[in-house]
Design an enzyme around this catalytic site. Structure first.
Site, PDB file in Angstrom:
ATOM      1  N   CYS A  82      -0.418   4.023   2.236  1.00  0.00           N
ATOM      2  CA  CYS A  82      -0.027   3.808   3.892  1.00  0.00           C
ATOM      3  C   CYS A  82       1.464   3.908   4.053  1.00  0.00           C
ATOM      4  O   CYS A  82       1.685   4.608   5.079  1.00  0.00           O
ATOM      5  CB  CYS A  82      -0.649   2.407   4.033  1.00  0.00           C
ATOM      6  N   ASP A  83       2.288   3.414   3.263  1.00  0.00           N
ATOM      7  CA  ASP A  83       3.665   3.480   3.780  1.00  0.00           C
ATOM      8  C   ASP A  83       4.734   4.253   2.801  1.00  0.00           C
ATOM      9  O   ASP A  83       5.924   4.171   3.192  1.00  0.00           O
ATOM     10  CB  ASP A  83       4.123   1.958   3.691  1.00  0.00           C
ATOM     11  N   CYS A 127       0.891  -1.129  -0.091  1.00  0.00           N
ATOM     12  CA  CYS A 127      -0.306   0.047   0.005  1.00  0.00           C
ATOM     13  C   CYS A 127       0.864   1.204  -0.003  1.00  0.00           C
ATOM     14  O   CYS A 127       1.289   1.771   1.133  1.00  0.00           O
ATOM     15  CB  CYS A 127      -1.128  -0.016   1.173  1.00  0.00           C
TER      16      CYS A 127
END
Ligand code: NAP
Length: 308
Positions: A137-138, A134
């Site tokens: 997200c990261d 992701c």
């Protein structure tokens, strides 16, 4: 045991749209969600191909609008994970825990799909330590660093472009010499100065000590192998459906996606499926919304035909 006209499993675009249609038909609806509404859309930075938003819209903003619209009809909601569906004659049972069972005339399965793992050595070991699925997200962990993306579909192209805004360099590794992703993303990827494409290659291993430091790649045409130094690796090689709880009476295809007809009916009367979880050729927010509308509409007709 609590009883509903319809239980909807999953609250991504498909589940929320199905809920909207059933609620507007004045049905008693329960929406079950594992974590938070939105599904994969929440993990998408910007959506440029959902009609009505010429400038594009952030994934979370679109989800907020969907949720707000559905909540206007006051659905019942439950956070939890469905363990099993027990198929009945007219009522089916959705089981969450030993104690928690819910009866429903109609069930709409809109549980979506999850990122597929590559299956290479080191992948599991370094997940959360350099390996991710992701970018939204990261991605920020890799500011001004070097990352590699793996895959050649829409997700790999879109997420490479997103990561190129953060990272110093993005390698994009694809096992063939042509992408399957949409042309407009291909054009942007080809033109991006920070993205270097490595064709005809696969990742054989994720390597490092405590944290990922390299990927071992193999060129499938020449057989040549080399270590590519990277700080992060993002795997975008497709999706697997969330169908662990689906009963054996419901037909799945070879990859585990639910088979429906074009009214979103499965082979079990009263059980419908919508969105990424079902067999379909085009997985988009727009088609998930279409599936949800179709499932909600046909579920309403099904309930009427039961004279309810
Ligand atoms: P996808 O379209 O199934 O593409 C998966 C990619 O991973 C393919 O390029 C495939 O290579 C490659 N791949 C699969 N297994 C591999 C392996 N073991 N090793 C190396 N490469 C492997 O998956 P996706 O990109 O996640 O997209 C899923 C669905 O969501 C699609 O329908 C897509 O259109 C949709 N989507 C749409 C958007 C958008 O419109 N904005 C954004 C994201 C996703 P091959 O090409 O050689 O098969």
């Amino acid at each position: 045991m609590k009883k509903y006209d319809a239980v909807i499993i999953g609250s991504g675009p498909a589940g929320l749209t199905a809920a909207l249609y059933l609620l507007r038909a004045r049905r008693k609806v329960l929406i079950i969600e594992k974590l938070t509404p939105g599904g994969q859309v929440l993990l998408t930075e910007r959506i440029e191909n959902y009609p009505g938003f010429p400038e594009g819209i952030a994934g979370f903003e679109l989800v907020d609008a969907f949720v707000k619209q559905v909540e206007g009809y006051a659905p019942e909601k439950l956070t939890g994970e469905v363990r099993e569906i027990k198929v009945g004659q007219t009522d089916h049972v959705v089981q969450l825990t030993d104690e928690q069972e819910i009866k429903a005339r109609v069930i709409i399965i809109a549980s979506g799909a999850r990122w597929r793992r590559l299956g290479a050595p080191g992948e599991v070991e370094f997940t959360g330590k350099g390996v991710s699925y992701c970018a939204v997200c990261d991605g920020n962990f890799f500011k001004d660093q070097v990352v590699v993306c793996i895959g050649g579909g829409d997700t790999a192209l879109e997420e490479s472009l997103y990561l190129a805004k953060i990272a110093k360099k993005v390698y994009l590794i694809h096992r063939r010499d042509k992408f399957r992703g949409t042309k407009i993303y291909q054009e942007k990827v080809f033109a991006h100065p920070k993205i270097e494409i490595i064709w005809d290659s696969v990742v054989k291993e994720f390597k490092g000590q405590d944290f990922l430091s390299a990927v071992r790649i193999k060129n499938l045409k020449t057989g040549e192998e080399q270590d590519l130094s990277v700080n992060g690796a993002f795997v975008f090689v497709g999706m697997d459906p969330n169908t662990d709880f689906v009963p054996p009476q419901i037909k799945l295809d070879a990859r585990g996606f639910i088979v429906t007809n074009d009214e979103m009916r499965t082979e079990v009367p009263g059980i419908f499926a919508a969105g990424d979880v079902r067999v379909k050729s085009c997985r988009q927010v727009a088609t998930a919304v279409g599936d949800g509308a179709c499932a909600g509409y046909n579920a309403s007709i099904y309930l009427e035909q039961l004279n309810e």
